[in-house]
Each structure stands twice: as structure tokens, then as C-alpha cells.
Design an enzyme around this catalytic site. Structure first.
Site, PDB file in Angstrom:
ATOM      1  N   ASP A 122      -4.004   6.178   7.281  1.00 47.25           N
ATOM      2  CA  ASP A 122      -3.062   7.507   7.026  1.00 47.25           C
ATOM      3  C   ASP A 122      -2.236   7.753   6.165  1.00 47.25           C
ATOM      4  O   ASP A 122      -2.218   8.668   5.407  1.00 47.25           O
ATOM      5  CB  ASP A 122      -2.522   7.463   8.422  1.00 47.25           C
ATOM      6  CG  ASP A 122      -1.617   6.188   9.024  1.00 47.25           C
ATOM      7  OD1 ASP A 122      -0.745   5.850   7.935  1.00 47.25           O
ATOM      8  OD2 ASP A 122      -1.697   5.782   9.855  1.00 47.25           O
TER       9      ASP A 122
ATOM     10  N   ASN B 190       4.966  -0.424   4.105  1.00 42.79           N
ATOM     11  CA  ASN B 190       4.160   0.184   5.181  1.00 42.79           C
ATOM     12  C   ASN B 190       4.856   0.452   6.547  1.00 42.79           C
ATOM     13  O   ASN B 190       4.777   1.453   6.986  1.00 42.79           O
ATOM     14  CB  ASN B 190       2.715  -0.741   5.534  1.00 42.79           C
ATOM     15  CG  ASN B 190       2.088  -1.159   4.185  1.00 42.79           C
ATOM     16  OD1 ASN B 190       2.040   0.069   3.241  1.00 42.79           O
ATOM     17  ND2 ASN B 190       1.384  -1.845   4.143  1.00 42.79           N
TER      18      ASN B 190
ATOM     19  N   THR C 106       0.871  -1.267   0.167  1.00 41.07           N
ATOM     20  CA  THR C 106      -0.013  -0.115  -0.172  1.00 41.07           C
ATOM     21  C   THR C 106       0.842   1.353  -0.008  1.00 41.07           C
ATOM     22  O   THR C 106       0.582   2.045  -1.000  1.00 41.07           O
ATOM     23  CB  THR C 106      -0.978  -0.004   1.013  1.00 41.07           C
ATOM     24  OG1 THR C 106      -1.803  -1.048   1.144  1.00 41.07           O
ATOM     25  CG2 THR C 106      -1.797   1.479   1.415  1.00 41.07           C
TER      26      THR C 106
ATOM     27  N   ASP D 193      -9.208  -3.193   0.671  1.00 42.61           N
ATOM     28  CA  ASP D 193      -7.894  -3.985   0.865  1.00 42.61           C
ATOM     29  C   ASP D 193      -8.267  -4.768   2.200  1.00 42.61           C
ATOM     30  O   ASP D 193      -7.844  -6.031   1.931  1.00 42.61           O
ATOM     31  CB  ASP D 193      -6.674  -3.050   1.151  1.00 42.61           C
ATOM     32  CG  ASP D 193      -5.508  -3.768   1.650  1.00 42.61           C
ATOM     33  OD1 ASP D 193      -4.971  -4.399   0.558  1.00 42.61           O
ATOM     34  OD2 ASP D 193      -5.151  -3.539   2.731  1.00 42.61           O
TER      35      ASP D 193
END
Length: 493
Positions: A160, A98, A77, A253
Site C-alpha cells: 500500500d 513504515n 520502504t 524486498d
């Protein structure tokens, strides 16, 4: 002679005057829509289920690059969102996962973690976030630079990282969802307090604290409602310059991780996405005007089919124990060198060695890597263990070598890349496991949508190869602005 000079001067003045009277045409608003874990083939797998005004409209009226691939590993991501908007890869933009092991600090860190800021909208650590770990700028940064920061740029997502990284360093704001308080928050990187319209939105759509909206189809709707509220309250697309709104749908996701690519919950999430997108496009048509905004659709990565689902249909799939492999490496190195924990851990298929400990113990780093590689390659599910610093000359296909090189940042990426067999997850699972994951170079994880729609976009499609890093320079070319600072992509149009 004087007459010739006069004629020439007149022509120059006329040309200059004509140019001065021209205005560079740009859309009123650019919208980046990233759907987390959206496989490219979902555009067609779900096509008959789509309503007329949503994803089907993008396919039927927009221009689709059908062969867009992610050109690095791992496909996750934070990296996907960053690469879309920077036109770059982890080697240059520095977002290597991440989470990643930051060798300059000697510890694991979240991609957006920033303890120099304070939360705005809550008191939880969910607000200790900013884009400072990103080493490159974005489409939005370039847009604001192009007109001395008159353009306004915002990011919205439940995650975020999916709000912060796309919006860039100079964004007016990024908003993300904090489970602990049940509403959208930001950080002091952007502002001292939430605007009144955000506080009003949070009161209206307040959810139960601790309830993870990313795990629900309603999270899709909540994200679009927040994007619509931002559009209206910040009056995006109504000024003299182009504004930008970066929207990421995170629920798809989380739901796919839990229920797989064929789960009823996943199907429901995409139907909701389509319905909400149709409403969003209708709003854009009314507020901005048809043909006056530019929208692009993409994904941060794809997703593998569930391995048990694959096995039931006689297709090869399985898992290997990455954490167990780290333990085996530590055991082997301890037996050879008499020093414990010379491997830090793993992030997906990347194994991190503890370079500081290796150096302080006087151990040859290259030799330790060779020992670790030998241990990894005992596993028959690992095709090759690749020394990341030597990836360009390793005996694996060129495409894979390139993706390892693009994903390698010496300060933040692991030392060794484990190349597993296709459909081989980095952990072992039981017969009842129905979820899925992503991170590999393989097409199921790296083949993503790339669709442009709206302003100056003619309907069409092509299968010519393009890459995730081509999205940013394509948008910038359409806007007649400079591409981002570390961009290595090419404009696709």
C-alpha cells in the site's frame, strides 16, 4: 525620436510574438520505477544475466548517477518512496518509518493508516489507507498543479505505502494488493468503486486469498501487468499534457528479507524483473513512442548481506537486541524514578521514550534521556547513543549527524538513535538465519540506483555525489515545473 520608439516597439512585439509561438517541450509520460531493496551494485552484479531490452537497456542507453546516497536514517520502504517523490526527508515530509509512534495521538500507527476512509475492492482493513500522513507534496502533485490538474497521475504496487505515497495527495488513483482477497484494491480517498477495467483485471489474475504475492517472483510480473493494464485502459500519455505512472516492485524486498542478497530466490526475482521490464519498455515504445517518455529507476533503500554469510567469509557482522535494550532502559528508569514503562519501544535503531508519562510524573526529560543513553552504551556493539535533539553537536562523523537530523521529526521519530557497528542487525539471530534487512546509514543500505532513460536523456554516467532527494527536483527541472513543496534536493542535470 518617434522613429526610434517605433523600432523599439516593433522589436518588443516581434520578440513577444516569437515567444508566444513557442511551446514548452515535455514528454508524453513520466514513469517512476522504484525497486524495493535494490542495491546499487545489482546493476552490475546481475548485468551479464540481464536481457538486452530490460535493465541492461537502461544502463546502456540511459544516464546513471553512480553515487546516489540516502541522506537520512532509517533507510526503510515508506521513507524511501516518500523521499524520492517529495525530494525531502522525514524531518519535513513526516513519514518517519513504515510505522511510527505518533506523539500527537499517543500511539503507534502505520504510515498510510486512515480510518476516515473505507476500503474499495474489499472489506478488509488493508483498504483503510491514504496519503494524509504525508506532510509534503510530490512530483505528481506538482505536475497536476502545473496545468490545473489536467495531468493524470497513478500509483501501482503490491505494498500500500509503495503505491500511495509516490502518487501523492492529488493522484487520480493508487492501487495496491490485498492478500485477504487476492487482488488489487484502493480506498474511498480516491473513488467510490473500482473501475470496470480493474474489476476485469482482478477476475483474470485472481489469486488465492491469503497468498502473499510479495513473497514470489510472480508478484513482480503481477505488478507489471497491472501497470500495463492501467497504461492502456487509462490511455496514459495520449493527451495534450504529461501524465505520470508511479510503479513500485515490492516482491524483491520481501524475497530478500527471507532469502538474503545471494539467495537463489532473490536472483530469480531480479531475472524476472529484468524480463518483465523489457516487455514493459517494449509496450511503452509501441504505445507512447521511443524517446517520447521519461523513465527513472531508483530504490527505496539497499540491503545488507546476511551476517552468517559475512562471518563465514571472515567479515565482521552480528546482531544486538534492540527490544532487550528497551527493557533494560525501562528497568533502569523504574529503579531510579519508581515509574514503569518510561520507554515506549523501538523502531529499528530509534528508541522512543514516553514523553507524556515522563512529564506527568514530574521527571526531568533531559535527565531521563541521559540515563537511557548511559544504559544503551553499555552495549559494546553500539558505537554511540545519540540524543536526536542534540545530534548536530554529537561527536560522530558529520555525515551521520546530518542523516540523524534529516530523519528526526519531533512528533514522530524516536528520542535516541543507536549507532551500531557496521553489519550489526538490531536483533539477534541463529546460525540457520539466511535472510537480510536494512535501515542503517551505511553504504550497503543507503547506496541506491539513480538512472534516467528516454526523453531528452543522453547516454552517460557520473560518480559525482547526489542524494535520493535530488531525484524529484531533477524530474521537475526536466519537466519545467516547480519542485515539490518541501523539497531540499537539487536538480542533478
Amino acid at each position: 525620436m518617434k522613429q526610434k520608439v517605433f523600432v523599439l516597439l516593433s522589436m518588443v512585439l516581434m520578440a513577444t510574438s516569437a515567444w508566444a509561438g513557442q511551446k514548452v517541450e515535455r514528454p508524453k509520460l513520466v514513469i517512476g520505477l522504484v525497486v524495493d531493496q535494490m542495491r546499487w551494485d545489482y546493476l552490475y552484479y546481475y548485468y551479464e544475466d540481464f536481457v538486452e531490452g530490460g535493465l541492461k537497456r537502461l544502463v546502456d542507453e540511459g544516464y546513471s548517477f553512480e553515487n546516489c546516497m540516502i541522506n537520512y536514517v532509517p533507510t526503510v520502504t515508506a521513507i524511501g518512496h516518500t523521499s524520492i517523490y517529495t525530494g525531502s526527508t522525514p524531518a519535513l515530509h513526516g513519514i518517519c518509518g513504515n510505522d511510527f509512534f505518533d506523539r500527537t495521538q499517543g500511539k503507534w500507527t502505520s504510515c498510510c493508516s486512515d480510518k476516515t476512509v473505507t476500503p474499495v475492492g474489499s472489506d478488509s482493513k488493508a483498504g483503510l489507507m491514504s496519503p494524509r500522513n504525508m506532510l509534503a507534496n510530490t512530483i505528481g502533485d506538482q505536475l497536476r498543479l502545473s496545468n490545473d490538474f489536467k495531468s493524470r497521475v497513478f500509483g501501482v504496487a503490491l505494498k500500500d505505502r509503495a503505491a500511495i505515497l509516490p502518487a501523492g495527495h492529488s493522484a487520480n488513483a493508487a492501487y495496491w494488493y490485498d492478500n485477504s482477497v487476492g487482488h488489487f484494491i484502493t480506498s474511498s480517498y480516491y473513488m467510490k468503486e473500482l473501475p470496470k477495467w480493474v474489476r476485469d483485471f482482478n477476475k483474470r489474475y485472481q489469486t488465492k486469498p491469503g497468498e502473499d504475492q510479495k513473497m514470489k517472483s510472480e508478484g513482480v510480473t503481477l505488478t507489471f501487468k497491472m501497470a500495463e493494464a492501467l497504461l492502456e485502459n487509462e490511455k496514459l500519455g495520449t493527451g495534450d499534457v504529461t501524465d505520470m505512472l508511479c510503479v513500485s516492485i515490492s516482491s524483491t524486498d520481501a524475497i530478500s528479507h527471507e532469502y538474503g542478497t545471494r539467495g537463489a530466490q532473490t536472483i530469480a526475482a531480479y531475472k524476472q524483473l529484468d524480463k518483465d521490464l523489457a516487455h514493459f519498455l517494449s509496450l511503452l515504445d509501441r504505445r507512447i513512442g521511443r524517446g517520447r517518455y521519461l523513465l527513472f529507476l531508483s530504490a527505496d533503500h539497499g540491503g545488507a548481506h546476511n551476517p552468517n554469510y559475512m562471518r563465514r567469509n571472515h567479515l565482521p557482522a552480528g546482531g544486538w537486541n534492540a527490544r532487550g535494550t528497551v527493557e533494560a532502559i525501562n528497568k533502569r528508569l523504574a529503579a531510579k524514578y519508581g515509574v514503569e514503562k518510561l520507554a515506549v519501544g523501538n523502531y529499528g535503531d530509534f528508541i522512543y521514550l514516553n514523553r507524556a508519562r515522563i512529564d506527568s510524573a514530574g521527571i526531568d526529560y533531559q535527565e531521563a534521556k541521559r540515563e537511557a543513553i548511559a544504559e544503551i552504551e553499555k552495549n559494546e556493539n553500539i558505537l554511540r547513543a545519540v540524543d536526536c535533539e542534540q545530534a548536530a553537536s554529537t561527536a560522530v562523523p558529520q555525515l551521520i549527524r546530518e542523516r540523524i537530523v534529516n530523519g528526526y521529526n519531533r512528533f514522530r521519530t524516536g528520542d535516541i538513535y543507536c549507532l551500531p557497528r557496521a553489519n550489526m542487525f538490531s536483533w539477534e539471530f541463529g546460525d540457520n538465519y539466511v535472510g537480510t534487512t536494512h535501515s542503517e546509514w551505511n553504504p550497503y543500505d543507503s547506496h541506491i540506483p539513480m538512472v534516467f532513460f528516454g526523453w531528452n536523456i543522453e547516454h552517460g554516467a557520473t560518480s559525482k555525489p547526489v542524494r535520493i532527494v535530488d531525484i524529484a527536483p531533477t524530474v521537475c527541472a526536466l519537466l519545467h515545473i516547480q519542485m515539490p513543496s518541501s523539497c531540499i534536493g537539487d536538480a542533478a542535470f
